[in-house]
Motif scaffolding. Structure first.
Motif, PDB file in Angstrom:
ATOM      1  N   ASP A  62       0.839  -1.206   0.000  1.00 39.19           N
ATOM      2  CA  ASP A  62       0.000   0.000   0.000  1.00 39.19           C
ATOM      3  C   ASP A  62       0.869   1.250   0.000  1.00 39.19           C
ATOM      4  O   ASP A  62       0.620   2.204  -0.752  1.00 39.19           O
ATOM      5  N   GLN A  63       1.879   1.257   0.864  1.00 33.22           N
ATOM      6  CA  GLN A  63       2.767   2.418   0.951  1.00 33.22           C
ATOM      7  C   GLN A  63       3.473   2.656  -0.385  1.00 33.22           C
ATOM      8  O   GLN A  63       3.578   3.792  -0.846  1.00 33.22           O
ATOM      9  N   HIS A  64       3.945   1.582  -0.971  1.00 32.02           N
ATOM     10  CA  HIS A  64       4.635   1.692  -2.258  1.00 32.02           C
ATOM     11  C   HIS A  64       3.709   2.270  -3.324  1.00 32.02           C
ATOM     12  O   HIS A  64       4.114   3.147  -4.099  1.00 32.02           O
ATOM     13  N   ASN A  65       2.484   1.796  -3.372  1.00 36.15           N
ATOM     14  CA  ASN A  65       1.529   2.267  -4.375  1.00 36.15           C
ATOM     15  C   ASN A  65       1.152   3.723  -4.169  1.00 36.15           C
ATOM     16  O   ASN A  65       0.714   4.397  -5.105  1.00 36.15           O
ATOM     17  N   ARG A  66       1.313   4.203  -2.933  1.00 35.85           N
ATOM     18  CA  ARG A  66       1.048   5.622  -2.645  1.00 35.85           C
ATOM     19  C   ARG A  66       2.292   6.478  -2.830  1.00 35.85           C
ATOM     20  O   ARG A  66       2.251   7.688  -2.598  1.00 35.85           O
ATOM     21  N   GLY A  67       3.405   5.848  -3.228  1.00 42.92           N
ATOM     22  CA  GLY A  67       4.633   6.595  -3.434  1.00 42.92           C
ATOM     23  C   GLY A  67       5.383   6.897  -2.155  1.00 42.92           C
ATOM     24  O   GLY A  67       6.262   7.763  -2.138  1.00 42.92           O
ATOM     25  N   GLN A  68       5.068   6.181  -1.095  1.00 36.09           N
ATOM     26  CA  GLN A  68       5.733   6.396   0.197  1.00 36.09           C
ATOM     27  C   GLN A  68       6.924   5.453   0.340  1.00 36.09           C
ATOM     28  O   GLN A  68       7.004   4.424  -0.328  1.00 36.09           O
TER      29      GLN A  68
END
Length: 269
Positions: A62-68
């Motif tokens: 999820d974090q990766h997909n949000r660019g985090q």
């Protein structure tokens, strides 16, 4: 697009690229894991520790997909909310055998690489858990997004499913013929070919890239297109598949190839 597991993926991939090969368990002649091994691997994949790891992976995804950034600590509540569950049975995954590529007499087309089972989060994400054997124990080697490694091996239909990871292709070997299970494989074998014809195909692709070859010594680790034989990038697949030198008497692990191909954010995925 699919992304590799955040935990230690960068280190593992780097080691694979530097070494040119990773020997699975140090044994060049893996056989299919018996049902007892599949049961043992399933038990490990369903353990509390595994569920924790899979849940953490889904949070990081999820974090990766949000660019985090994805190397931050994950709250236990967020992991618990993912409530991961395994999907389907554990299946052995086979990968192209370098001895077959060489043309060694009686060499099997593919050899055992790892066990795989699908997983799903409470929020609808899908992943695949890879397990390898260390001594007498099965351990989780990797978790990746998507389900290919769990879905395709279940399509054996009385034959053997294997992957040619260098080009991201999946095949079924049955009754002396190699047939395609995905679009990339269809590019290679169309309606299917004999084992002898497939051997000539992969010998032409990889025989000059085996250990000790000029290709390996030059450090060329590029993409490979089954159609043109040259590096290829396509919008829906991300970086071109990394073509590693096939293993020194063993298997270039599908894991190293796939992680190198899928890892998109340095240091995380």
């Amino acid at each position: 697009m699919r992304n590799a597991k955040f935990n230690n993926a960068a280190k593992f991939t780097a080691a694979t690229l530097i070494g040119g090969t990773v020997l699975m368990g140090g044994n060049a002649a893996f056989a299919a894991g018996p049902s007892s091994d599949e049961a043992a691997a399933a038990k490990v994949a369903s353990s509390a520790a595994a569920q924790q790891r899979i849940g953490q992976f889904f949070v990081h995804l999820d974090q990766h997909n949000r660019g985090q950034v994805t190397n931050q600590a994950v709250p236990q509540a967020a992991i618990a909310a993912k409530a991961p569950k395994l999907e389907g049975a554990v299946h052995p995954v086979y990968s192209l055998n370098p001895e077959f590529v060489k043309g060694t007499p009686n060499a099997p087309v593919a050899q055992f690489a790892y066990m795989a089972v699908g997983a799903k989060s409470a929020t609808g994400q899908h992943a695949t858990v890879w397990l390898t054997k260390s001594g007498a124990e099965w351990t989780i080697m990797n978790v990746i997004s998507g389900t290919e490694e769990a879905v395709y091996p279940a399509k054996a239909d009385g034959g053997q499913v294997f992957t040619e990871p260098q080009i991201h292709a999946w095949y079924r070997l049955k009754d002396g013929r190699v047939t395609a299970l995905n679009d990339t494989a269809k590019t290679s074998v169309k309606q299917g070919v004999t084992v002898g014809s497939y051997q000539k195909l992969v010998h032409g692709r990889y025989a000059d890239k085996l250990p000790g070859s000029a290709y390996q010594r030059s450090g060329k680790l590029g993409g490979f297109s089954p159609t043109t034989g040259v590096s290829d990038r396509t919008p829906d697949r991300g970086p071109a598949p990394v073509l590693l030198a096939l293993g020194a008497g063993g298997l270039v692990t599908a894991a190293g190839v796939v992680m190198a191909r899928r890892r998109r954010t340095p240091g995380s995925y």
